[in-house]
Design an enzyme around this catalytic site. Structure first.
Site, PDB file in Angstrom:
ATOM      1  N   TYR A 229       0.804  -1.213   0.000  1.00 36.27           N
ATOM      2  CA  TYR A 229       0.000   0.000   0.000  1.00 36.27           C
ATOM      3  C   TYR A 229       0.844   1.274   0.000  1.00 36.27           C
ATOM      4  CZ  TYR A 229      -2.178   3.394   3.286  1.00 36.27           C
ATOM      5  OH  TYR A 229      -2.571   4.498   3.977  1.00 36.27           O
ATOM      6  N   HIS A 275     -12.027   6.729  11.844  1.00 39.98           N
ATOM      7  CA  HIS A 275     -10.989   6.990  10.830  1.00 39.98           C
ATOM      8  C   HIS A 275     -10.853   8.493  10.647  1.00 39.98           C
ATOM      9  CE1 HIS A 275      -8.692   6.717   7.076  1.00 39.98           C
ATOM     10  NE2 HIS A 275      -8.528   5.427   7.358  1.00 39.98           N
ATOM     11  N   GLY A 276      -9.734   8.933  10.129  1.00 38.96           N
ATOM     12  CA  GLY A 276      -9.570  10.341   9.750  1.00 38.96           C
ATOM     13  C   GLY A 276     -10.462  10.617   8.543  1.00 38.96           C
ATOM     14  N   ASP A 390      23.793  -5.413 -26.310  1.00 39.81           N
ATOM     15  CA  ASP A 390      23.795  -6.081 -24.994  1.00 39.81           C
ATOM     16  C   ASP A 390      24.851  -7.194 -24.987  1.00 39.81           C
ATOM     17  OD1 ASP A 390      23.071  -7.091 -22.522  1.00 39.81           O
ATOM     18  OD2 ASP A 390      21.260  -8.106 -23.252  1.00 39.81           O
TER      19      ASP A 390
HETATM   20  C1  SPV Z   1      18.038  -8.394 -19.532  1.00 41.39           C
HETATM   21  O1  SPV Z   1      16.996  -7.796 -19.284  1.00 41.39           O
HETATM   22  O2  SPV Z   1      19.059  -7.824 -19.859  1.00 41.39           O
HETATM   23  C2  SPV Z   1      18.068  -9.838 -19.404  1.00 41.39           C
HETATM   24  C3  SPV Z   1      16.847 -10.614 -19.557  1.00 41.39           C
HETATM   25  O3  SPV Z   1      19.126 -10.372 -19.212  1.00 41.39           O
HETATM   26  S1  SPV Z   1      16.731 -11.132 -21.158  1.00 41.39           S
HETATM   27  O4  SPV Z   1      16.801  -9.957 -22.020  1.00 41.39           O
HETATM   28  O5  SPV Z   1      15.514 -11.856 -21.307  1.00 41.39           O
HETATM   29  O6  SPV Z   1      17.895 -11.983 -21.431  1.00 41.39           O
HETATM   30 MG    MG Z   2      20.793  -9.143 -19.498  1.00 39.98          MG
END
Ligand code: SPV
Ligand code: MG
Length: 617
Positions: A229, A275-276, A390
């Site tokens: 909450y 309650h308030g 990545d």
């Molecule tokens: C990320 O979010 O960087 C991950 C998850 O490692 S995934 O992209 O599904 O590999």
């Molecule tokens: Mg990742």
């Protein structure tokens, strides 16, 4: 206090109470030949002020006197629900103002009791006429006879006590009626729910008021309900319960498991819920509506006191929030939340503003509030925000900078995507740094070499680490950490790389055995079947190690179902990035197409809205 008959008994009794009051006793020496108009006359020199005046044979609930004292206007108590009494005072009331008071009025009259609040100016007019009466030897009538002559010169409002106790005792019959009403009063119960862990003067004041209505039962909101909450409670349920149990006026303390009052109200059927008045609007309104309808089922009443949220109380709450953001307080909270809720959710954040969205987004559904429990600092999204692939290209220093940006403006626990963890020799430093920063958990995946994003699956060349190597990395990480709170989660890529369920399970048990605090199982299939199978088979042998999932592909499964199957952390790993950047792309394109920004305006949040996303300090 004016006295007369049994003067010494009254004085001795009052003194024996040793109240922290100075009482001036004024005896009417001819009480047996006069009425109390003359007692007032005798005491007139002490009455040069706003006054509360009442007869000595009255018995009333504390709340009646409280209302009288708090009245801004001069007032007298009446009851619109009592039948007109034969022998007692009745008042003729017009437009909410008292016009005549006496035992003889039956037309346009209501039952009334001589409990008055009189502002100094009004009282002076009445007192002057009392003096006139007494000095012309008119001392055997009621003081109200003097009042009835001058009601056009002052305003005394009627204060309706309805069926609250406010009665005089003249006879044995009156005594019996009041006694039974008092017995009923003693059985009244009052229910209040508290979600606070910082108790301040405002709470004590409302508890004092509530306790005057009856036996006060406090419902203390469970840790789980509080954290869904508003924020994670700094003081745990058991301690909060003990604190409330030791507050004067509290009769009993019980747990309220949910924001909804329904379970406790149906069980306790309290006479009053207090309650308030702040819950009449906003997200608490549905809870209030439910309370009023349950009270209506059995005739309970809702009492709402003005909600005080003074500067100092706001400051206290701010300080609590600040504490939640400190590394030592934030770090251990993920584990606590998993223990508390069974299954927690985390939303991706890759910047201060996405952190704020993960921190502050709240949804109210059927009397329950929903929030994300934690944040996921994804390698994919962190890299994407920096315009990089990545592939562990964004270095740790830069990734830590992102964590810091998020931490600066949030309080929720952080789960860090540690990619492969890098070389074991490097990983131990990463663990120490993350732990020191207040991160709760790092997830490392059992891959080696050039890491690519898992969602490519087998479309790209990816090498899974050996069980032995990865176990060594986990062990080294666990040895490096200083607290017992920090968690290292081992992420298994067997299903992503299509190495089969057996391999995934073998790795999971080995990694848990090497000290991993949690296991993440990943899949890029839309069908959740392989995830479910893994969870079932892992849970058959290991009932405690938390299981983490990232349902980007298998996104039809709800958190409730994951929880029921034994999953403990659900990470929404990239949804802010995937929703935010296309929207930006579209706005950029629209401006280019139209050679102006007007057409893009509907796609944009107003400046006012965007400003409200950022707290002022
Ligand atoms: C990320 O979010 O960087 C991950 C998850 O490692 S995934 O992209 O599904 O590999
Ligand atoms: Mg990742």
């Amino acid at each position: 206090m004016t006295t007369g008959y049994f003067d010494d008994v009254l004085v001795n009794y009052c003194n024996s109470l040793e109240l922290d009051l100075h009482i001036t006793f004024v005896k009417n020496p001819i009480y047996d030949q006069t009425n109390y108009i003359y007692s007032i006359y005798c005491a007139r020199e002490f009455l040069d002020d706003d006054i509360v005046m009442l007869h000595g044979d009255l018995v009333f609930e504390a709340s009646v006197l409280e209302d009288v004292v708090n009245s801004v206007d001069s007032c007298m108590t009446i009851s619109s629900t009592l039948p007109l009494p034969d022998k007692d005072f009745k008042a003729v009331v017009k437009d909410g103002e008292i016009k005549k008071v006496g035992i003889e009025f039956f037309t346009d009259a209501v039952a009334c009791q001589p409990v008055y609040k009189l502002n100094k100016a009004d009282w002076k007019i009445w007192l002057d006429n009392i003096v006139q009466f007494c000095e012309s030897d008119n001392r055997k009538c009621y003081a109200e006879n003097a009042l009835n002559e001058i009601t056009d010169k002052l305003i005394i409002k009627s204060l309706d006590v309805t069926d609250r106790l406010c009665s005089e005792i003249d006879t044995q019959d009156d005594l019996a009626i009041v006694s039974s009403k008092l017995a009923e009063l003693n059985n009244r119960t009052v229910y209040m729910c508290f979600s606070t862990d910082v108790i301040h003067g405002g709470h004590i004041s409302i508890i004092n008021k509530a306790a005057r209505l009856g036996k006060l039962i406090i419902g203390v909101l469970s840790d789980e309900a509080i954290s869904s909450y508003k924020r994670f409670p700094l003081v745990a349920y058991n301690q909060r319960k003990t604190i409330f149990e030791n507050i004067n006026g509290v009769y009993k303390v019980i747990e309220q498991k949910d924001l909804s009052y329904s379970e406790n109200l149906r069980k306790l059927k309290p006479t009053y819920v207090v309650h308030g008045d702040d819950w009449k609007t906003g997200f608490q309104k549905t809870i209030r509506d439910e309370v009023t309808s349950i009270l209506a089922e059995y005739g309970g009443k809702l009492v709402e006191f003005p909600y005080s949220n003074g500067e100092e109380f706001i400051e206290l709450d701010k300080r609590s929030r600040m504490r939640l953001s400190m590394p030592d307080v934030r770090r251990g909270r993920l584990r606590k939340l998993i223990d508390l809720k069974g299954c927690v959710s985390a939303l991706e954040a890759h910047s201060g503003i996405t952190g704020l969205i993960a921190e502050n987004t709240t949804v109210l559904q059927e009397g329950k509030t929903y929030q994300f429990d934690a944040m996921w600092v994804s390698s994919l999204c962190d890299s994407t925000a920096k315009g990089k692939p990545d592939i562990e290209l964004v270095d740790m220093t830069s990734r830590f900078r992102t964590i810091d940006d998020i931490m600066e403006v949030t309080t929720k626990p952080i789960i860090f995507d540690g990619d492969t963890g890098g070389l074991t020799e490097h990983f131990v430093y990463t663990v120490k740094s993350l732990e020191r920063m207040g991160v709760s958990m790092v997830i490392i995946e059992d891959k080696t070499g050039l890491k690519k994003n898992s969602l490519f699956g087998t479309e790209v060349e990816q090498t899974q680490d050996s069980i032995e190597n990865f176990c060594e990395k986990i062990k080294a990480g666990k040895n490096a950490q200083k607290t017992s709170e920090f968690m290292i989660c081992a992420r298994i890529e067997s299903l992503i790389l299509e190495r089969g369920m057996e391999d995934a399970l073998e790795r999971a048990f080995a990694f848990a055995g090497a000290g991993a605090d949690a296991i993440m199982i990943h899949s890029r299939k839309k069908d959740p079947a392989e995830i479910f199978e893994f969870v079932e088979k892992f849970r058959a042998k290991d009932t405690t190690t938390p299981i983490v999932v990232v349902p980007t592909s298998f996104n039809t499964v709800t958190e409730e179902e994951f929880k029921a199957r034994g999953v403990n952390v659900v990470i929404y790993a990239n949804q802010l990035t995937r929703s935010g950047f296309p929207a930006m792309q579209k706005a950029a394109q629209t401006i280019l197409e139209n050679h102006r920004a007007k057409e893009a305006d509907d796609m944009c949040m107003s400046i006012k809205e965007i400003i409200t996303l950022i707290p002022e300090d």
